[in-house]
Design a protein around this motif. Structure first.
Motif, PDB file in Angstrom:
ATOM      1  N   LEU A 105       1.481   6.724  -6.826  1.00 61.69           N
ATOM      2  CA  LEU A 105       0.398   7.645  -7.159  1.00 61.69           C
ATOM      3  C   LEU A 105       0.835   9.096  -7.018  1.00 61.69           C
ATOM      4  O   LEU A 105       0.307   9.980  -7.695  1.00 61.69           O
ATOM      5  CB  LEU A 105      -0.817   7.371  -6.264  1.00 61.69           C
ATOM      6  N   GLY A 106       1.805   9.326  -6.131  1.00 62.78           N
ATOM      7  CA  GLY A 106       2.303  10.686  -5.923  1.00 62.78           C
ATOM      8  C   GLY A 106       3.368  11.113  -6.908  1.00 62.78           C
ATOM      9  O   GLY A 106       3.864  12.246  -6.826  1.00 62.78           O
ATOM     10  N   GLY A 159       1.035   4.068  -2.896  1.00 61.00           N
ATOM     11  CA  GLY A 159       0.853   5.473  -2.551  1.00 61.00           C
ATOM     12  C   GLY A 159       1.980   6.340  -3.082  1.00 61.00           C
ATOM     13  O   GLY A 159       1.738   7.448  -3.600  1.00 61.00           O
ATOM     14  N   MET A 160       3.213   5.850  -2.971  1.00 59.49           N
ATOM     15  CA  MET A 160       4.348   6.600  -3.513  1.00 59.49           C
ATOM     16  C   MET A 160       4.234   6.733  -5.026  1.00 59.49           C
ATOM     17  O   MET A 160       4.526   7.790  -5.595  1.00 59.49           O
ATOM     18  CB  MET A 160       5.657   5.898  -3.142  1.00 59.49           C
ATOM     19  N   ALA A 216       0.837  -1.208   0.000  1.00 63.04           N
ATOM     20  CA  ALA A 216       0.000   0.000   0.000  1.00 63.04           C
ATOM     21  C   ALA A 216       0.870   1.254   0.000  1.00 63.04           C
ATOM     22  O   ALA A 216       0.571   2.244  -0.697  1.00 63.04           O
ATOM     23  CB  ALA A 216      -0.927  -0.016   1.217  1.00 63.04           C
ATOM     24  N   GLY A 217       1.962   1.223   0.763  1.00 62.76           N
ATOM     25  CA  GLY A 217       2.886   2.349   0.755  1.00 62.76           C
ATOM     26  C   GLY A 217       3.538   2.538  -0.606  1.00 62.76           C
ATOM     27  O   GLY A 217       3.707   3.673  -1.081  1.00 62.76           O
TER      28      GLY A 217
END
Length: 208
Positions: free
Chosen positions: A180-181, A177-178, A173-174
């Motif tokens: 997506l950023g 998230g990275m 998940a991390g």
């Protein structure tokens, strides 16, 4: 008198980052890992288990997807470019230690975080996921072939498998998230090309 329109800005210069082999291995691994995570959730979350049903089928899909997880990487070894990237991921230098120290201090200055083709965070993540995948595969096989091992082994394997799966889900998940950023990093993995400005900013040692 006619007004002349300003010329359109030049398109950003693109540089090659990943070849077809790296991108295919990443996509195939991501797909298999996604299947493992989704089926695991359906097996362990009661609400999802009731919604999906057909537990035996879900178990079989989970087992075979987990068994196939190493296949994309093994197939990718036929590519010289993929092997070269594995070598880069496996090397940890002084600049990587500087990158990690800066990350722990939350120092976002460009000069404080030197990175080659892969930064230190990516190297740590790749190593951890590779090790976790092998442990998950081994414990999963112990749980699958129950008649080959004593009950104590199976109980320990189940404990390790379950808790490592939870940890792996959090780490994934991390990672998502990275990604997506950072749209440019996603573009590089999708098309193989990144902008020169992004490469100079995020991976200056690689660009040199």
């Amino acid at each position: 008198m006619t007004l002349r329109a300003d010329p359109a800005p030049a398109a950003a210069t693109r540089v090659p980052r990943f070849g077809p082999a790296q991108r295919r291995v990443h996509r195939a691994t991501a797909l298999l890992m996604g299947v493992c995570v989704v089926t695991a959730a359906c097996l362990y979350v009661p609400q999802l288990a009731e919604l999906v049903g057909r537990r035996d089928l879900v178990v079989r899909i989970h087992e075979w997807a987990g068994l196939a997880l190493p296949v994309p990487v093994l197939a990718g070894l036929a590519s010289r470019a993929f092997r070269a990237d594995l070598g880069r991921l496996n090397r940890f230098g002084a600049h990587d230690r500087r990158w990690l120290r800066a990350a722990l201090r939350r120092d976002k200055r460009r000069e404080a975080r030197p990175a080659g083709k892969f930064n230190a965070g990516q190297k740590v993540y790749a190593s951890w996921v590779a090790g976790a995948t092998l442990v998950m595969l081994g414990t999963g096989l112990l749980m699958w072939f129950t008649h080959l091992t004593p009950i104590q082994w199976r109980t320990s394997a189940t404990f390790v498998h379950d808790w490592l799966a939870l940890t792996l889900g959090i780490v994934l998940a991390g990672h998502i998230g990275m990604a997506l950023g950072d749209p440019e990093a996603r573009h590089g993995m999708r098309t193989g090309w990144v902008s020169e400005d992004w490469a100079d900013r995020e991976h200056p040692l690689w660009r040199r």
